[in-house]
Design an enzyme around this catalytic site. Structure first.
Site, mmCIF file in Angstrom:
data_model
loop_
_atom_site.group_PDB
_atom_site.id
_atom_site.type_symbol
_atom_site.label_atom_id
_atom_site.label_comp_id
_atom_site.label_asym_id
_atom_site.label_seq_id
_atom_site.Cartn_x
_atom_site.Cartn_y
_atom_site.Cartn_z
ATOM 1 N N GLY B 251 -5.459 -6.828 7.814
ATOM 2 C CA GLY B 251 -5.158 -7.965 7.611
ATOM 3 C C GLY B 251 -4.135 -8.745 8.642
ATOM 4 O O GLY B 251 -4.480 -9.660 9.114
ATOM 5 N N ILE B 478 -4.795 -3.375 2.597
ATOM 6 C CA ILE B 478 -5.214 -3.883 3.790
ATOM 7 C C ILE B 478 -5.165 -2.645 4.692
ATOM 8 O O ILE B 478 -5.154 -3.078 5.981
ATOM 9 C CB ILE B 478 -4.507 -5.382 4.309
ATOM 10 C CG1 ILE B 478 -2.927 -4.916 4.579
ATOM 11 C CG2 ILE B 478 -4.942 -6.446 3.372
ATOM 12 C CD1 ILE B 478 -2.350 -6.290 4.962
ATOM 13 N N ILE B 638 11.602 5.541 0.341
ATOM 14 C CA ILE B 638 10.099 5.513 1.116
ATOM 15 C C ILE B 638 9.218 5.927 -0.198
ATOM 16 O O ILE B 638 9.506 7.388 -0.690
ATOM 17 C CB ILE B 638 10.104 6.268 2.168
ATOM 18 C CG1 ILE B 638 11.041 5.757 3.122
ATOM 19 C CG2 ILE B 638 8.714 6.623 2.597
ATOM 20 C CD1 ILE B 638 10.643 4.385 3.786
ATOM 21 N N LEU B 639 8.248 5.504 -0.308
ATOM 22 C CA LEU B 639 7.371 6.053 -1.557
ATOM 23 C C LEU B 639 6.543 7.018 -1.001
ATOM 24 O O LEU B 639 6.201 8.116 -1.746
ATOM 25 C CB LEU B 639 6.407 4.778 -2.096
ATOM 26 C CG LEU B 639 7.336 3.710 -2.877
ATOM 27 C CD1 LEU B 639 6.076 2.625 -3.049
ATOM 28 C CD2 LEU B 639 7.578 4.317 -4.175
ATOM 29 N N ASN B 640 5.937 6.960 0.135
ATOM 30 C CA ASN B 640 4.867 7.905 0.707
ATOM 31 C C ASN B 640 5.104 8.106 2.152
ATOM 32 O O ASN B 640 5.132 7.090 3.255
ATOM 33 C CB ASN B 640 3.749 7.343 0.678
ATOM 34 C CG ASN B 640 2.674 8.313 1.103
ATOM 35 O OD1 ASN B 640 2.786 9.065 2.297
ATOM 36 N ND2 ASN B 640 1.367 8.399 0.302
ATOM 37 N N LYS B 642 4.101 9.782 4.524
ATOM 38 C CA LYS B 642 2.748 9.524 5.588
ATOM 39 C C LYS B 642 2.164 7.897 5.812
ATOM 40 O O LYS B 642 2.141 7.824 6.916
ATOM 41 C CB LYS B 642 1.529 10.508 4.912
ATOM 42 C CG LYS B 642 0.489 10.652 5.910
ATOM 43 C CD LYS B 642 -0.324 11.584 5.426
ATOM 44 C CE LYS B 642 -1.751 11.804 6.257
ATOM 45 N NZ LYS B 642 -2.560 12.948 5.504
ATOM 46 N N GLY B 711 10.208 -2.768 2.276
ATOM 47 C CA GLY B 711 8.994 -2.947 3.048
ATOM 48 C C GLY B 711 9.097 -2.257 4.421
ATOM 49 O O GLY B 711 10.186 -2.170 4.877
ATOM 50 N N GLY B 713 6.071 -2.612 6.471
ATOM 51 C CA GLY B 713 4.538 -2.920 7.248
ATOM 52 C C GLY B 713 5.225 -3.756 8.496
ATOM 53 O O GLY B 713 4.252 -3.915 9.277
ATOM 54 N N GLU B 714 6.081 -4.301 8.570
ATOM 55 C CA GLU B 714 6.390 -5.333 9.593
ATOM 56 C C GLU B 714 7.582 -4.940 10.374
ATOM 57 O O GLU B 714 7.810 -5.206 11.514
ATOM 58 C CB GLU B 714 6.608 -6.743 9.118
ATOM 59 C CG GLU B 714 5.443 -7.200 8.386
ATOM 60 C CD GLU B 714 5.407 -8.578 8.118
ATOM 61 O OE1 GLU B 714 6.380 -8.840 7.413
ATOM 62 O OE2 GLU B 714 4.586 -9.377 8.104
#
Lengths: 314, 755
Positions: B251, B478, B638-640, B642, B711, B713-714
């Site tokens: 996305g 996404i 951190i949740l995951n 990987k 977050g 992702g960015e």
């Protein structure tokens, strides 16, 4: 993509006969033609698949050269032991092009006949004399950073983008061609045309003629090297390339065809330094502004490659 | 409303992490489907009856009007079912109209009028029995235009740029005075090009009707606005649109809104009485969807001789569509980054006849760091300071713009640990000193910062008689890992193995969540999931302790534990499945929700990182190759490991792309972007990325949300490109401030240097 008919050729003669029909096109790997058909840059009505004809052999010739069947894959040629040992410039050039997936699929004949990557050729909403003769050249006053510096015309400033062909040009290869009139041989340097007023006519092949093989003479004495400059490390057309085989030098992505640097070769033969020699060649180059950088780029790249090949040969 | 202090004080299963599933690098929930090609993306969903195929026709002018339409040949072409232009498209409410006042998106009519406002704007639409027939017929639609001269030359319009609507420059102290009085000054300008998202999956939609209800599968980051916008455009009730987006091939902000593929698929499916699919081609994506606009950024830094900033300014010029107001806020991130008493930041916007500008991964930071973080590198050199040390000397004790305390700030630790792990001490401060064969080798670094957000969201949790937990949420994945982290939160919260969790997302009929964007997805969706999970725990515990047949009967529900699919109280236990089978054989469902804390704004909450890059520059050709790259990040729990690492390294690769290759060139004669496919719009390929690693510091930010996560992702994209540019300078001594740094630009600098 427009509807078309398809046949799988079972013989060279049959393929050549079928190709006389209007709107017919040969297809082998299809790595370029299918893209062009999807975009309706090419709209053949009939495809003759020559990819499975028995012309993939790579064999040594009696004079110590090599005959490479036109349907050999780019990967097969690049990984051939004889090619790697005696014509390393050819192997290096092939692996500098496309991606492994494309090279696995692409044929030698198709590689030679691939069409330019000029953005205006690909964009069917823009003028392009090569795609739509007479419509004008969108690149001439457009975003032409990668335009030709040798042999361009006001009708077309596109470059030939094959890496393999640059090495073949340096090696003095010729192509074997079969047509309605029989078999004949064309020096590689005479296969492709400069654009002139008819950039849509890209080769000297007559209608329906099929390339069946590329023939290499014995390798010239001296080192060989291929250098290509591109905007990313893989899967990108070149900004410029140079193939050196002994005293023979060819330049890529600088003209509508692979460009044998005859002026530079002559200067080298009479003892000029690599930089001086390529300078002589570039005296005949011209640029349009955005592609000015290609002249110094070629000067530096070719001088480095010639020096590298010389050192290898010693 | 909750308060941050409630979050800090209250234990929960995610914080306790008894099963150790939180943070574990578990494989993607939907990974097997994706790698076996069996995850149905919108265009591949099997409709109830054979679909027809729609193809959009883009305008071949940038601005003007359609004055004549000839569709006769297209209509007569094989297999054609419909050909639409503005003259015969079904009526749609005017743009922005809302029949439902609370709709999150108004009407977005397709083929709206004869007016063309950008090149590639969908102006005609062909539906046929096959994609090939529709595509062929689309080339037969003849449109005659009255074209105006496009106004697209950003560089020539800079002086006309004004302040974006409702915005003012932010000045603290007196910048001009502070700058003038600084003994060491830097004043340079950087430019970034227009960029496209180039998601692997182009935008695509499939729609059909069941009576008066429209079933629409599309590729979208946010479910509710898409559902509402489509309902408003179709003139039907919002509940009469069932919008689904199960799998999404990227996305990056470009799918934060719907496009005409969705509208036209739904309109055509209604008109033709059969399912209709519509997808953008790769070429159409470049013009027909949003892009990251170009910027010009002027950075001025005034420092004391010891490196402390006395004055700091970043001003950004950018562009948007003639009817738009989107602003690339490339100056904003800098407000929280470095201390300086005199500060000036702001933006200038100019409207052009280019397609719509919009958000793209790390909007603001991605462009902004490409200037400021290089300016800091240049300033460090002027001062004779190490670039890491310069940043440490300007570390603010609190948010330098608003004085708020930081919820967590480990920027300095990221930089120090990154420097150590990378071998930064081997960097030579003078450029052009290190050679490896024909390559000049250099190192560069940059800081990373990106805001953190929490939005309202809901989620439902169900447990069935087999003890399977089903998470349901109108959330999207996404490609980030949403499915997986929701499964982890559910498994950890209810004490079941991951194999006992089902996740259903991407559906407008599920409890609403804001979707994916702005790196708020995991925190927002996950916090709602945790709330739902806590509510389900409570319901189960109460069910068990009030059930005379349960061994837990009459116990304190607050003391019930959940582990290995067993609920227990001291030494009494039974399986979750047994309890549900007896008490709720049809299953038990509860909802939960998260809202931002009322006092969340008291803190400055950001994510941070440090990038370290080593590049090789060929001084003969100007070619650049990234040799190794390390990012160290601090972004809460951190949740995951990987999927988070994948997000961060993916962002870093985007930085390499921005530094070295990406950008759409505009041909001002046409108002059109020229490079329109992935052979011409150069994103990095595998061979461009050397040794790449991202490390996540242990951190918990309990002020961010109940899970203490933030977050990622960015964040990886922020600063990465600047670190590459700084490494190029260190390698060869050439600064290119006009991105991307392609061989032609670098070569000019190398030649000017006499190399």
């Amino acid at each position: 993509m427009k509807a078309f008919t398809y046949e799988r050729a079972t013989s060279v003669e049959g393929a050549v006969t079928a190709a006389q029909a209007p709107g017919a096109r040969f297809i082998a790997g299809g790595t370029n033609l299918l893209d062009l058909m999807k975009l309706e840059i090419e709209t053949p009505t009939h495809l003759i698949d020559v990819g499975r004809l028995p012309m993939a052999e790579i064999v040594e010739t009696p004079d110590g050269g090599l005959r490479i069947g036109a349907s050999a894959s780019n990967t097969a040629v690049a990984s051939n032991a004889t090619v790697r040992a005696r014509y390393p410039v050819l192997s290096e050039a092939i692996v500098a092009g496309g991606s492994p997936q494309l090279r696995n699929k692409a044929s030698v004949g198709g590689n030679l006949l691939q069409r330019t990557r000029c953005a205006y050729f690909y964009d069917t909403s823009k003028p392009c004399n090569k795609r739509a003769p007479g419509s004008g050249c969108g690149a001439l006053e457009g975003l032409n950073r990668n335009a030709a510096i040798f042999g361009a015309s006001h009708a077309c400033i596109a470059t030939h983008t094959s890496d393999m062909a640059v090495a073949l040009a340096a090696l003095g290869a010729s192509v074997e061609v079969v047509g309605a009139g029989g078999t004949h041989s064309i020096p590689l340097l005479e296969l492709h045309r400069l654009p002139g007023e008819t950039p849509h006519i890209e080769t000297h092949l007559a209608g329906g003629e099929l390339i069946t093989a590329v023939v290499l003479p014995p390798p010239p004495k001296g080192g060989q090297t291929y250098r290509k400059v591109r905007d990313r490390a893989s899967y990108a057309g070149g900004l410029a390339s140079v193939a050196v085989a002994g005293g023979q030098v060819a330049l890529g992505m600088v003209a509508h065809k692979p460009w044998r640097a005859a002026e530079a070769e002559g200067a080298l033969a009479s003892g000029a330094s690599p930089a001086e020699a390529i300078g002589k060649e570039l005296a005949g180059a011209s640029s349009l502004g955005r592609n000015d950088f290609k002249i110094p780029l070629v000067a530096r790249l070719a001088a480095a490659a010639i020096t590298e090949a010389k050192e290898q040969g010693q | 409303m909750s308060s941050v202090s409630d979050w800090e004080a209250t234990a929960n299963p995610v914080k306790d992490n008894r099963a150790g599933l939180i943070g574990k690098g578990v494989d993607r929930y939907e990974g097997p489907l994706k790698v076996t090609g069996t995850a149905p993306y919108a265009y591949e969903v099997q409709p109830p009856s054979p679909p027809a195929y729609g193809v959009m026709v883009g305008a071949t002018i940038a601005t003007g009007r359609i004055i004549a339409v000839d569709t006769a040949e297209a209509e007569a072409a094989p297999g054609v079912l419909a050909v639409w232009t503005h003259l015969n498209v079904p009526a749609q409410p005017p743009r922005g109209a809302k029949a439902h006042p609370r709709s999150t998106q108004g009407s977005k009519p397709a083929l709206e009028s004869d007016k063309v406002t950008y090149w590639g704007q969908p102006v005609a639409f062909v539906v046929a029995d096959t994609l090939e027939n529709a595509t062929a017929a689309s080339h037969l639609v003849k449109l005659t235009y009255d074209a105006d001269t496009p106004d697209v030359n950003f560089a020539k319009r800079l002086s006309d740029a004004g302040q974006p609507p409702g915005e003012q420059d932010v000045e603290i102290g007196n910048f001009d005075e502070g700058f003038a009085n600084s003994p060491v000054r830097l004043d340079e300008t950087w430019a970034t090009p227009l960029q496209n998202h180039c998601q692997m999956e182009p935008c695509a939609s499939l729609a059909w009707w069941e009576g008066d209800r429209c079933i629409a599968h599309t590729s979208i980051q946010m479910v509710k606005p898409a559902q509402h916008g489509l309902a408003e455009t179709l003139g039907i009730g919002r509940d009469d649109v069932h919008l689904l987006t199960r799998y999404i091939g990227g996305g990056f902000g470009g799918k934060g809104q719907t496009y005409d593929d969705l509208t036209l698929a739904a309109l055509a499916a209604r008109a033709l009485g059969r399912p209709v699919k519509v997808a953008f081609t790769r070429q159409q994506m470049m013009h027909g969807t949003i892009h990251r606009p170009a910027t010009v950024m002027r950075v001025r830094l005034g420092a004391e001789k010891d490196g402390r900033l006395n004055a700091f300014s970043i001003m950004t010029w950018t562009h948007c569509h003639k009817d738009g107001s989107f602003t690339e806020h490339a100056s904003n991130f800098a407000r929280a980054l470095y201390a300086a008493p005199n500060r000036l930041t702001g933006h200038r916007l100019v409207r052009l006849d280019l397609p719509h500008a919009g958000p793209m991964r790390a909007p603001g930071e991605a462009s902004g760091t490409m200037s400021l973080e290089c300016a800091m590198d240049e300033l460090a050199e002027k001062l004779g300071l190490d670039p890491v040390e310069l940043r440490i000397r300007n570390e603010p004790p609190a948010d330098p713009e608003n004085g708020r305390p930081f919820s967590q700030r480990q920027l300095v630790r990221c930089l120090k640990e990154g420097a150590q792990l990378f071998g930064w001490d081997r960097r030579r401060p003078t450029p052009g000193q290190v050679r490896d064969g024909r390559w000049l080798v250099g190192m560069g670094m940059a800081a990373a910062i990106r805001g953190n957000f929490l939005l309202p969201a809901k989620c439902s949790f169900s447990v069935d008689a087999d003890g399977v937990i089903t998470v349901r949420q109108g959330m999207t994945d996404i490609g980030t890992g949403t499915y997986t982290v929701l499964a982890q939160i559910a498994a950890e919260t209810l004490g079941v193995p991951l194999g006992k969790v089902v996740v259903e997302i991407g559906d407008s009929e599920l409890p609403p969540a804001p979707g994916s964007g702005g790196q708020f997805g995991a925190a927002t969706a996950g916090s709602a999931a945790l709330a739902a999970g806590m509510n389900l725990r409570k319901a189960i515990a109460e069910m068990a302790t009030s059930d005379p047949h349960s061994p837990l009967h009459a116990g304190d529900p607050a003391e019930v534990t959940f582990q290995d699919s067993v609920i227990a109280l001291e030494n009494r236990s039974e399986t979750l499945a047994d309890l549900i089978r007896r008490n709720a054989p049809e299953g038990l469902t509860v909802e939960g929700e998260i809202r931002p804390a009322q006092d969340a704004q008291k803190w400055s909450t950001q994510t941070y990182g440090g990038h370290f890059v080593e590049v090789g520059v060929d001084p003969v050709t100007g070619e650049v190759r990234v040799r190794r790259m390390l990012g160290v990040f601090a972004a809460g729990r951190i949740l995951n490991a990987k999927t988070a690492k994948s997000q961060l390294t993916g962002g870093m690769i985007w930085g390499v792309g921005s530094a070295l290759g990406e950008g759409n060139a505009v041909d001002p004669r046409y108002g059109s972007l020229i490079n329109q496919d992935l052979a011409q719009y150069l994103v990095p390929v595998q061979a461009d990325i050397g040794d790449l690693d991202a490390i996540m510091l242990d951190e918990v930010d309990d002020k961010a949300n109940p899970m203490g996560i933030k977050g990622v992702g960015e964040l990886g994209n922020s600063g990465a490109g600047a670190a590459v540019a700084n490494a190029i300078y260190n390698a060869c001594g050439v600064r290119v401030r006009d991105y991307p740094i392609t061989p032609d630009k670098l070569l000019a600098g190398l030649i000017a240097q006499g190399r």
